[in-house]
Write a protein that holds these residues in place. Structure first.
Motif, PDB file in Angstrom:
ATOM      1  N   TRP A  15      -1.042   2.163   5.927  1.00 26.50           N
ATOM      2  CA  TRP A  15      -2.335   1.488   6.010  1.00 26.50           C
ATOM      3  C   TRP A  15      -3.342   2.415   6.675  1.00 26.50           C
ATOM      4  N   GLY A  49      -1.615  -1.659  -1.538  1.00 29.07           N
ATOM      5  CA  GLY A  49      -0.877  -2.663  -0.768  1.00 29.07           C
ATOM      6  C   GLY A  49       0.322  -2.074  -0.067  1.00 29.07           C
ATOM      7  N   ASP A  73       4.505  -6.477   3.928  1.00 26.12           N
ATOM      8  CA  ASP A  73       4.043  -6.499   2.540  1.00 26.12           C
ATOM      9  C   ASP A  73       5.120  -6.041   1.555  1.00 26.12           C
ATOM     10  N   GLY A 134      -5.209  -6.273  -0.277  1.00 25.22           N
ATOM     11  CA  GLY A 134      -4.239  -6.101  -1.338  1.00 25.22           C
ATOM     12  C   GLY A 134      -3.252  -7.251  -1.457  1.00 25.22           C
ATOM     13  N   ALA A 137      -0.604  -8.891   1.349  1.00 28.20           N
ATOM     14  CA  ALA A 137      -1.015  -8.585   2.715  1.00 28.20           C
ATOM     15  C   ALA A 137      -1.556  -9.845   3.400  1.00 28.20           C
ATOM     16  N   HIS A 140      -4.221 -12.179   1.725  1.00 25.06           N
ATOM     17  CA  HIS A 140      -3.674 -12.831   0.538  1.00 25.06           C
ATOM     18  C   HIS A 140      -2.751 -13.990   0.916  1.00 25.06           C
ATOM     19  N   THR A 160     -12.049  -5.747  -1.424  1.00 20.55           N
ATOM     20  CA  THR A 160     -10.819  -5.110  -0.950  1.00 20.55           C
ATOM     21  C   THR A 160     -11.102  -3.854  -0.128  1.00 20.55           C
TER      22      THR A 160
END
Length: 316
Positions: A15, A49, A73, A134, A137, A140, A160
């Protein structure tokens, strides 16, 4: 193997800078370096992601010189159809801890409560801008929990980013209307009033931010999924020699147990250190994977049934 480590170890963070994974990794690594007596070099490889960073470590030699500071994730790739691998290709050396999630808005946002935000999104679908990072994550999954709790489509306009840090920056600039964030990178912005918290993804308020309501105050039916939050862990390819796994695992166990890191993670970032190894670490990840996979499937957000990939439905 007796001389391991003989050179710098690369630690991939899948990330971007400024997010929860980056913050936790860069906080714990100095303590692990002290235990190992060798440098650990953090490298951000965001994208897809977390697929890009995870796959990078997955394709390196299993010699202990490439480790992954990963997140939840990757456990969801099989049901989301994001990639053809997950943590089955890795050994979890340590589950560092689990954080909470805050649903935040800019300080001048017209939304005064979680209920008001939900009502607006349901009345005006695809217009309210939500920061996202993404598939699978934190934003979401939070959106999916709200979907399930309201029993309606919580349709937002997704913008995003590569991690929580860029999302917070966008919120400060008024480019998005709200974003579910891992609590640690958001705490100081919340305390300073630069952003506001509408809800914590928990069934009760927390001492660190007592003025931010629990999401159940507006959405009581979210209770069955709580507390929910991201976790961070230390992983190596499963083919890595056991002696090297033991050495790295010992170093991170000491690092995560360091009082300085415990204070940072638990008292300043609002998380809970877990420091799980071996079978305990694997069980934790498997449980998290099953719970969240079925949540996604039940609201129609999964491409593959968890049954098809061997994830049994959890009791709760």
């Amino acid at each position: 193997l007796a001389d391991y480590p003989e050179r710098d170890i690369n630690a991939t963070i899948p990330w971007g800078a400024g997010g929860i994974t980056d913050l936790v990794a860069r906080s714990v690594i100095p303590h692990a370096e002290e235990a190992l007596g060798e440098s650990i070099v953090p490298q951000n490889r965001p994208g897809g992601g977390a697929v890009i960073g995870v796959n990078h470590v997955r394709t390196q030699r299993p010699d202990g010189y490439n480790i992954l500071i990963g997140t939840q994730d990757t456990t969801l790739y099989p049901v989301l159809g994001v990639a053809d691998f997950d943590y089955d290709d890795f050994t979890p050396l340590n589950v560092i801890g689990q954080g909470l999630v805050v649903i935040a808005v800019p300080s001048d946002s017209p939304f005064e409560s979680m209920g008001q935000l939900v009502d607006t999104v349901l009345a005006q679908p695809d217009t309210v801008r939500m920061g996202d990072v993404g598939v699978g994550a934190t934003p979401h999954i939070t959106q999916t929990i709200i979907d399930s709790a309201t029993e309606q489509d919580f349709k937002v306009r997704k913008v995003t980013f590569g991690g929580d840090g860029p999302g917070i920056t966008a919120m400060l600039g008024g480019h998005i209307d709200f974003m579910p964030l891992s609590l640690p990178p958001a705490v100081e912005y919340l305390k300073s009033g630069q952003i506001r918290g509408l809800a914590i993804l928990s069934s009760a308020r927390i001492d660190l931010l007592p003025d931010v309501p629990a999401i159940t105050e507006d959405l009581p039916s979210a209770e069955r999924y709580l507390p929910w939050g991201s976790f961070q862990g230390v992983f190596v390819r499963k083919e890595t020699p056991d002696a090297i796994k033991q050495t790295i695992g010992d170093a991170f166990e000491a690092a995560i147990g360091n009082p300085q890191f415990v204070d940072l993670y638990n008292n300043k970032l609002g998380g809970v250190t877990l420091n799980l190894r071996g079978e305990e670490a694997r069980e934790y990840i498997d449980d998290w994977q099953a719970l969240t996979s079925w949540l996604l499937y039940d609201v129609g957000a999964a491409k593959v049934s968890p049954d098809e990939v061997g994830f049994a439905r959890p009791d709760r």
